[in-house]
Design an enzyme around this catalytic site. Sequence first.
Site, mmCIF file in Angstrom:
data_model
loop_
_atom_site.group_PDB
_atom_site.id
_atom_site.type_symbol
_atom_site.label_atom_id
_atom_site.label_comp_id
_atom_site.label_asym_id
_atom_site.label_seq_id
_atom_site.Cartn_x
_atom_site.Cartn_y
_atom_site.Cartn_z
ATOM 1 N N GLU A 1 -62.568 -36.969 1.311
ATOM 2 C CA GLU A 1 -62.081 -37.103 -0.045
ATOM 3 C C GLU A 1 -63.119 -37.836 -0.905
ATOM 4 O O GLU A 1 -63.513 -38.954 -0.585
ATOM 5 C CB GLU A 1 -60.757 -37.886 0.030
ATOM 6 C CG GLU A 1 -60.372 -38.631 -1.198
ATOM 7 C CD GLU A 1 -59.195 -39.608 -0.936
ATOM 8 O OE1 GLU A 1 -58.760 -39.773 0.215
ATOM 9 O OE2 GLU A 1 -58.752 -40.192 -1.913
ATOM 10 N N ASP B 1 -58.392 -41.604 2.483
ATOM 11 C CA ASP B 1 -57.964 -42.996 2.420
ATOM 12 C C ASP B 1 -56.606 -43.168 3.080
ATOM 13 O O ASP B 1 -55.773 -42.263 3.034
ATOM 14 C CB ASP B 1 -57.831 -43.437 0.948
ATOM 15 C CG ASP B 1 -59.181 -43.544 0.264
ATOM 16 O OD1 ASP B 1 -60.194 -43.578 0.995
ATOM 17 O OD2 ASP B 1 -59.216 -43.578 -0.984
ATOM 18 N N ASP C 1 -53.946 -44.467 2.135
ATOM 19 C CA ASP C 1 -52.957 -44.898 1.145
ATOM 20 C C ASP C 1 -52.210 -43.672 0.619
ATOM 21 O O ASP C 1 -52.424 -42.567 1.101
ATOM 22 C CB ASP C 1 -53.640 -45.668 -0.002
ATOM 23 C CG ASP C 1 -54.620 -44.779 -0.778
ATOM 24 O OD1 ASP C 1 -54.710 -43.569 -0.483
ATOM 25 O OD2 ASP C 1 -55.312 -45.298 -1.672
ATOM 26 N N ASP D 1 -52.368 -41.945 -2.182
ATOM 27 C CA ASP D 1 -53.217 -40.869 -2.707
ATOM 28 C C ASP D 1 -53.901 -40.109 -1.581
ATOM 29 O O ASP D 1 -53.978 -38.888 -1.595
ATOM 30 C CB ASP D 1 -54.302 -41.445 -3.627
ATOM 31 C CG ASP D 1 -53.809 -41.540 -5.055
ATOM 32 O OD1 ASP D 1 -52.716 -40.995 -5.327
ATOM 33 O OD2 ASP D 1 -54.516 -42.166 -5.873
#
Length: 646
Positions: free
Chosen positions: A434, A512, A514, A516
């Site tokens: 990403e 990540d 998290d 997102d």
Amino acid sequence: MSEDISKNQYSADSIQALEGMEHVRMRPSMYIGDVGTRGLHHLVYEVIDNSIDEALAGHCDKITVTINEDNSITTEDNGRGIPVGLHKKEGVSALEVVMTKIGAGGKFDKDSYKVSGGLHGVGVSCVNALSSHLRATVHREGKVWEQEYERGKAMYPVKSIGTTNKRGTIVTFKPDSEIFTQTLEYSYETLASRMRELSYLNKGITVVITDKRAKDESGDYFEETFYSEEGLSEFIRYLDETREPIMKSVIAFEGEKNGVPVEVAMIYNKSYAENLHSYVNNINTHEGGTHLTGFRRGLTHTLKKYADESGMLDKLKFDIAGDDFREGLTAIISVKVAEPQFEGQTKTKLGNREVSSSVSQAVSEMLTDYLEENPDDAKTIVQKVILAAQARHAAQKAREMVQRKTVMSIGGLPGKLSDCSEQDPTKCEVFLVEGDSAGGTAKQGRDRAFQAILPLRGKILNVEKAMQHKVFENEEIKNIFTALGVTIGTEEDSKALNLSKLRYHKIVIMCDADIDGSHISTLILTFFFRYMKELIECGHIFIATPPLYLVKKGQKKQYAWNDKERDDIVDKFGGSAGVQRYKGLGEMNATQLWDTTMNPEFRTLRQVQIDNGTEADRIFSMLMGDDVPPRREFIEKNAVYANIDA
Ligand code: 0RA
């Protein structure tokens, strides 16, 4: 003399039985597929199959499955109960034969052929062989009978332990840690989604699942009850909960055609996806087979005939292909076959020729009636087919562009790809990362000999909402196709993938840790699930697991992947240990990323598996579709780690 012979035969047979059970323990994968999570769950399905058989024979209408606190499983049904009388040939109780003899199968009466049966159909004795302990309790003819086993061996002869006015079989087993070395932990979601599926496939049975490891807000064990009055048409409504139908009701058929019990249900919705799910004896046939071919043939033939006769195709300038009849179609085909022939890579493709015409006839019949009785819906469907054909022509052009690019791609790989030097695809890995900045770190941190990096720009296209030609026109998606060396489509089967030129056997999604990041992983997974499912099925797709914390004290440093690990390390380091929370890959330097997430010696990759294809399909359309409330509910329920059973 005759007595002697029978005695010898008995001992010879019992030795064979023993060998059978030993063989299961020696080569468990031959019987249950694998000894990982899948095999572990398979044990439950194997026992339940016998209960479903009782239900299909009309003797049972309730089944309960309990995950006990110690991860042992208890199943209970109100069927006839496993017979306990003397088994003449074996000289012991029939219950003991069913539980300890491989291939005894259970049913002694040949008339009731076994229609259910797990993927491997190996029977409850196999579960017994692979359990450190199993207890079978039978309620039958007023008495309660019991026998226990250790690693498949009876601990004592079947005994009567009381009286009863119930009927049925209760089995409690604890999978053997000597066999299941990876994990002994049952997933409630995995078992529950199978129980839900079974209740839709076999209407009228109540299936209750209880998790004794967990309590809800009011202090009760977590429990769900599945019951379907209508079967497949309710299953369709459930699967299409977040899609908008374009017709009044689900079209359904149930009956026997040429001796084959056939059930079909279908509906058209506003999406562009084709969602066909097929089952043989309650087993999901991922690879399709003759029943699916029959369905397609019946559908195409009937709709084409109707459209031709209605004159709606008169001015059409382009041809209509088979695919066009299935855009936005959700359908379930369930057949019962006495002696199913399973073929294909994963043995989930039905081979029995005769089934094709049974299903095709069933579909023609039900669809012809429906179209005649619902002319408005009939028009809507034909119009949708025409639009699909139009879009397909556009998509074909876009696809040819990707194709041409891929063919020329020797030396024409995407500019953003940092390739590895190794040429043997089985040794190569590609990380889909990403963002460009994390991509840069990964590029520095990797072992360039065998690891390639493809950075992806932010959120990739949500393929769930896009028409096919938009997907094939998308830059990021074109890059993925080209980088992987995968091509799509031949004339006959426009969606078939060609994996023979696959350039990396491990494809790792690295995002990540998290919300997102999870969203982006899910978008990428949705793309693979809808457009490259074979890559998932062949075990090529993985998810990287970057750490969440770094705990430091003086020179000591240790990474933690969850809150418990973090607390344990803080305790170990004592007092003033500092904790750094990684918000994203970008906060790690190249060495840290290599050490924790990319180095094959220390990293953990989660292999993406589809445990329940039908449920996975529903979840993807819910997560990525238009309807917000169910998505929010799912995310809240799975907040810690959006666990998309896939
Ligand atoms: C052998 C014969 C019969 C039933 C069963 C086995 C049976 C096995 C299991 C396993 C779990 N639940 C089960 N329920 C039944 C036929 C019984 C008869 O003919 O009375």
